[in-house]
Motif scaffolding. Structure first.
Motif, PDB file in Angstrom:
ATOM      1  N   ASP A 269      -1.584  -6.494  -5.349  1.00  0.00           N
ATOM      2  CA  ASP A 269      -0.853  -7.484  -4.598  1.00  0.00           C
ATOM      3  C   ASP A 269      -1.875  -8.261  -3.561  1.00  0.00           C
ATOM      4  O   ASP A 269      -3.024  -7.991  -3.415  1.00  0.00           O
ATOM      5  CB  ASP A 269       0.369  -6.814  -3.879  1.00  0.00           C
ATOM      6  CG  ASP A 269      -0.302  -5.870  -2.616  1.00  0.00           C
ATOM      7  OD1 ASP A 269      -1.295  -5.796  -2.664  1.00  0.00           O
ATOM      8  OD2 ASP A 269       0.676  -5.122  -1.877  1.00  0.00           O
ATOM      9  N   VAL A 275      -0.586  -2.442  -8.228  1.00  0.00           N
ATOM     10  CA  VAL A 275       0.824  -2.521  -8.451  1.00  0.00           C
ATOM     11  C   VAL A 275       1.305  -1.339  -9.482  1.00  0.00           C
ATOM     12  O   VAL A 275       0.709  -1.072 -10.305  1.00  0.00           O
ATOM     13  CB  VAL A 275       1.300  -3.784  -9.180  1.00  0.00           C
ATOM     14  CG1 VAL A 275       2.679  -3.976  -9.588  1.00  0.00           C
ATOM     15  CG2 VAL A 275       0.904  -4.945  -8.119  1.00  0.00           C
ATOM     16  N   ARG A 296       1.518  -0.367  -4.511  1.00  0.00           N
ATOM     17  CA  ARG A 296       2.636  -1.382  -4.115  1.00  0.00           C
ATOM     18  C   ARG A 296       3.786  -1.054  -5.078  1.00  0.00           C
ATOM     19  O   ARG A 296       3.679  -1.121  -6.306  1.00  0.00           O
ATOM     20  CB  ARG A 296       2.343  -3.008  -4.296  1.00  0.00           C
ATOM     21  CG  ARG A 296       3.326  -3.792  -4.172  1.00  0.00           C
ATOM     22  CD  ARG A 296       3.291  -4.967  -4.518  1.00  0.00           C
ATOM     23  NE  ARG A 296       4.320  -6.066  -4.472  1.00  0.00           N
ATOM     24  CZ  ARG A 296       4.513  -7.012  -3.485  1.00  0.00           C
ATOM     25  NH1 ARG A 296       3.566  -7.051  -2.365  1.00  0.00           N
ATOM     26  NH2 ARG A 296       5.432  -7.457  -3.086  1.00  0.00           N
ATOM     27  N   PHE A 297       4.635  -0.359  -4.445  1.00  0.00           N
ATOM     28  CA  PHE A 297       5.936  -0.085  -5.366  1.00  0.00           C
ATOM     29  C   PHE A 297       7.204  -0.619  -4.650  1.00  0.00           C
ATOM     30  O   PHE A 297       7.441  -0.937  -3.719  1.00  0.00           O
ATOM     31  CB  PHE A 297       6.293   1.514  -4.864  1.00  0.00           C
ATOM     32  CG  PHE A 297       7.548   1.958  -5.808  1.00  0.00           C
ATOM     33  CD1 PHE A 297       7.369   2.768  -7.011  1.00  0.00           C
ATOM     34  CD2 PHE A 297       8.563   1.885  -5.416  1.00  0.00           C
ATOM     35  CE1 PHE A 297       8.320   3.086  -7.745  1.00  0.00           C
ATOM     36  CE2 PHE A 297       9.869   2.278  -6.219  1.00  0.00           C
ATOM     37  CZ  PHE A 297       9.633   2.823  -7.222  1.00  0.00           C
ATOM     38  N   THR A 298       7.641  -1.406  -6.056  1.00  0.00           N
ATOM     39  CA  THR A 298       8.913  -2.289  -5.685  1.00  0.00           C
ATOM     40  C   THR A 298      10.164  -1.313  -6.326  1.00  0.00           C
ATOM     41  O   THR A 298      10.159  -1.179  -7.521  1.00  0.00           O
ATOM     42  CB  THR A 298       8.982  -3.815  -6.317  1.00  0.00           C
ATOM     43  OG1 THR A 298       7.597  -4.095  -5.850  1.00  0.00           O
ATOM     44  CG2 THR A 298       9.923  -4.552  -5.979  1.00  0.00           C
ATOM     45  N   ASP A 299      11.218  -1.066  -5.348  1.00  0.00           N
ATOM     46  CA  ASP A 299      12.477  -0.362  -6.011  1.00  0.00           C
ATOM     47  C   ASP A 299      13.256  -1.369  -6.975  1.00  0.00           C
ATOM     48  O   ASP A 299      13.394  -2.418  -6.531  1.00  0.00           O
ATOM     49  CB  ASP A 299      13.089  -0.100  -4.684  1.00  0.00           C
ATOM     50  CG  ASP A 299      14.248   0.851  -5.273  1.00  0.00           C
ATOM     51  OD1 ASP A 299      14.227   2.012  -4.877  1.00  0.00           O
ATOM     52  OD2 ASP A 299      15.193   0.376  -5.847  1.00  0.00           O
ATOM     53  N   THR A 304      13.195  -3.945  -2.799  1.00  0.00           N
ATOM     54  CA  THR A 304      12.298  -3.499  -1.759  1.00  0.00           C
ATOM     55  C   THR A 304      11.158  -3.139  -2.076  1.00  0.00           C
ATOM     56  O   THR A 304      10.967  -2.165  -2.852  1.00  0.00           O
ATOM     57  CB  THR A 304      13.209  -2.493  -0.765  1.00  0.00           C
ATOM     58  OG1 THR A 304      14.519  -2.929  -0.797  1.00  0.00           O
ATOM     59  CG2 THR A 304      12.686  -2.564   0.686  1.00  0.00           C
ATOM     60  N   VAL A 305       9.956  -3.733  -1.496  1.00  0.00           N
ATOM     61  CA  VAL A 305       8.624  -2.965  -1.611  1.00  0.00           C
ATOM     62  C   VAL A 305       8.459  -1.924  -0.407  1.00  0.00           C
ATOM     63  O   VAL A 305       8.711  -2.231   0.798  1.00  0.00           O
ATOM     64  CB  VAL A 305       7.674  -4.288  -1.301  1.00  0.00           C
ATOM     65  CG1 VAL A 305       5.903  -3.451  -1.231  1.00  0.00           C
ATOM     66  CG2 VAL A 305       7.705  -5.286  -2.170  1.00  0.00           C
ATOM     67  N   TYR A 338      13.369   4.203  -3.618  1.00  0.00           N
ATOM     68  CA  TYR A 338      13.083   4.343  -2.174  1.00  0.00           C
ATOM     69  C   TYR A 338      14.362   4.290  -1.133  1.00  0.00           C
ATOM     70  O   TYR A 338      15.425   3.658  -1.639  1.00  0.00           O
ATOM     71  CB  TYR A 338      12.551   2.734  -2.152  1.00  0.00           C
ATOM     72  CG  TYR A 338      12.352   2.225  -0.722  1.00  0.00           C
ATOM     73  CD1 TYR A 338      11.460   3.074   0.244  1.00  0.00           C
ATOM     74  CD2 TYR A 338      13.119   1.129  -0.324  1.00  0.00           C
ATOM     75  CE1 TYR A 338      11.526   2.627   1.494  1.00  0.00           C
ATOM     76  CE2 TYR A 338      12.850   0.650   0.976  1.00  0.00           C
ATOM     77  CZ  TYR A 338      12.121   1.525   1.989  1.00  0.00           C
ATOM     78  OH  TYR A 338      12.103   0.888   3.490  1.00  0.00           O
TER      79      TYR A 338
END
Ligand SMILES: Cc1cc2nc3c(=O)[nH]c(=O)nc-3n(C[C@H](O)[C@H](O)[C@H](O)COP(=O)(O)OP(=O)(O)OC[C@H]3O[C@@H](n4cnc5c(N)ncnc54)[C@H](O)[C@@H]3O)c2cc1C
Length: 408
Positions: A269, A275, A296-299, A304-305, A338
């Motif tokens: 990112d 990512v 970088r974890f996106t639910d 949500t990051v 998350y």
């Protein structure tokens, strides 16, 4: 990981870290202001290991070759020996947890002119510097220079900057000014500089406004909508307009991923974090996991990051470890979920603010809640006891202003 792999006697685990201790960063601002003794937030990895079966290498990771499955490291480069031992570790599974670093790329020559707060050395350097400024100011007869020495700026109104500026205000007001009788307390300026229109940007407005009011009541000058546009050795320029002379600028405005992680040939990112997918793996490298500040974890359900915060950095390993075991056993992997937690922010030794189920509270009791909450995720009873004793001693007897020269 060690516990999860106990049934696999042939498995070997190696932890590589450039320091030989685990650092509890959420209390670093208290070390930088003498509230907690330096070593009390550091937990030796050898002590943590005890009888657990893992190898430890104190070394700096220089590179990771994802194609060859190798970690390239150098041992003890800080000893400046003519020949440093370097090595290569081959892995079947890799967990990347190298964290982040302060972003000083925004302005030219910034890194040379500011202090950062990321590791234990930074904390020691800042504490010594604050005390040194008072030692110098106490004998300075030129009022302009004295004012320069007594102006302290923290740049960045996020969690780190706010907690730090409140502790600096308290360290100066409750401890330092008492010992330096030639310093007029009215000459001291403690500033918080934030380029956005609010502090704690991205958090609930109410929490930000409660915190802002408390900081201003403590006598901290808060400058909102004020980007730092240039920085020199003894001054900074605010918003292309005024130049403020000062000896102390502590930069907490933004973090970027660890350079080793940022240089990996995978998707990243804007902060350089790799990512990861819902199982915390790097896409295309099913045996490489990344977590904490370098991922970088996106639910997938909420979009949500996950923010770069300690609470998530200590929860994510459970899913990663479980997935490593599941993949060894050929079982389906588990998704990381998350769950935003309670928002708690310390605002000096006697107050803190909390946001819970839409309610916002602050005061001494919340500070106690903060202390208990943060002790809960701290490593080792030995360190917890030492930190609690430090807090009580500082509350009743003030903080220690011993200036330790750590130059070599
Ligand atoms: C001053 C400060 C205050 C904070 N306060 C809070 C707070 O109140 N609440 C909160 O939730 N979060 C807070 N945070 C954020 C929190 O500390 C981080 O989110 C958390 O530490 C991230 O954990 P991590 O394991 O991903 O990375 P880190 O804790 O940064 O750990 C990375 C580790 O990797 C090691 N390392 C780095 N590079 C190399 C290399 N090349 N080779 C070998 N080892 C290497 C480092 O020495 C370190 O031990 C704060 C951070 C700071 C700096």
């Amino acid at each position: 990981l060690e516990r999860a792999l106990r049934n696999y006697p042939s498995a070997t685990i190696t932890l590589v870290s450039d320091e030989n201790f685990f650092l509890y960063t959420p209390l670093l601002h208290e070390v930088a202001t003498g509230g907690v003794e330096t070593r009390h937030i550091a937990y030796p990895i050898r002590r943590l290991r005890g009888k657990r079966k893992f190898d430890f290498v104190q070394g700096e990771v220089l590179d990771i070759d994802l194609a060859k499955r190798e970690v390239i490291f150098e041992q003890a480069p800080w000893l400046h020996l003519e020949e440093t031992a370097s090595g290569v570790l081959h892995y079947d599974y890799l967990i990347l947890a190298l964290g982040g670093t302060t972003d000083t790329s925004q302005l030219p020559n910034l890194a040379e002119n500011i202090f950062t707060l990321k590791n234990l050395r930074d904390g020691m350097v800042i504490r010594n510097h604050l005390i040194r400024m008072f030692e110098l100011a106490d004998t300075e007869t030129d009022l302009k220079l004295q004012k320069q020495m007594l102006t302290f700026a923290v740049v960045g109104g996020g969690y780190t900057g706010i907690q730090l500026v409140a502790e600096i205000r308290s360290f100066i007001g409750r401890s330092l000014v008492k010992g330096y009788t030639n310093v007029d307390p009215a000459m001291v300026r403690v500033m918080l500089i934030e380029e956005k229109e609010t502090i704690l940007s991205g958090e609930e407005e109410e929490l930000a406004s409660v915190s802002l009011n408390i900081l201003m009541r403590q006598g901290i000058e808060v400058h909102l909508n004020t980007p730092v546009t240039r920085a020199w050795d003894h001054a900074i320029e605010l918003n292309h307009l005024g130049v403020e002379s000062m000896e102390t600028v502590i930069w907490t405005a933004g973090i970027v991923a660890n350079p080793v992680v940022a240089s990996l040939p995978v998707e990243k990112d804007e902060m350089g974090r790799v990512v990861v997918d819902q199982y915390q793996r790097i896409p295309g490298y099913s045996s490489v996991y990344a977590l904490g500040d370098n991922a970088r974890f996106t639910d997938s359900t909420t979009g949500t990051v996950v923010p770069p915060r300690a609470h998530y950095a200590v929860r994510q390993p459970k899913t990663a470890v479980s997935n490593i075991v599941r993949s060894i056993q050929d079982k389906p992997l588990k998704q990381y979920r998350y769950r935003p937690g309670v928002k708690l922010i310390s605002l000096g030794p006697r107050t803190a603010a909390i946001s819970i189920f839409g309610f916002h509270l602050s005061g001494f009791l919340i500070r106690i809640v903060w202390l208990i909450g943060y002790l809960g995720i701290m490593m080792g009873s030995y360190n917890r006891i030492r930190v609690v004793i430090d807090w009580f001693l500082a509350l009743f007897f003030g903080r220690d202003s011993t200036l330790l020269s750590i130059k070599r």
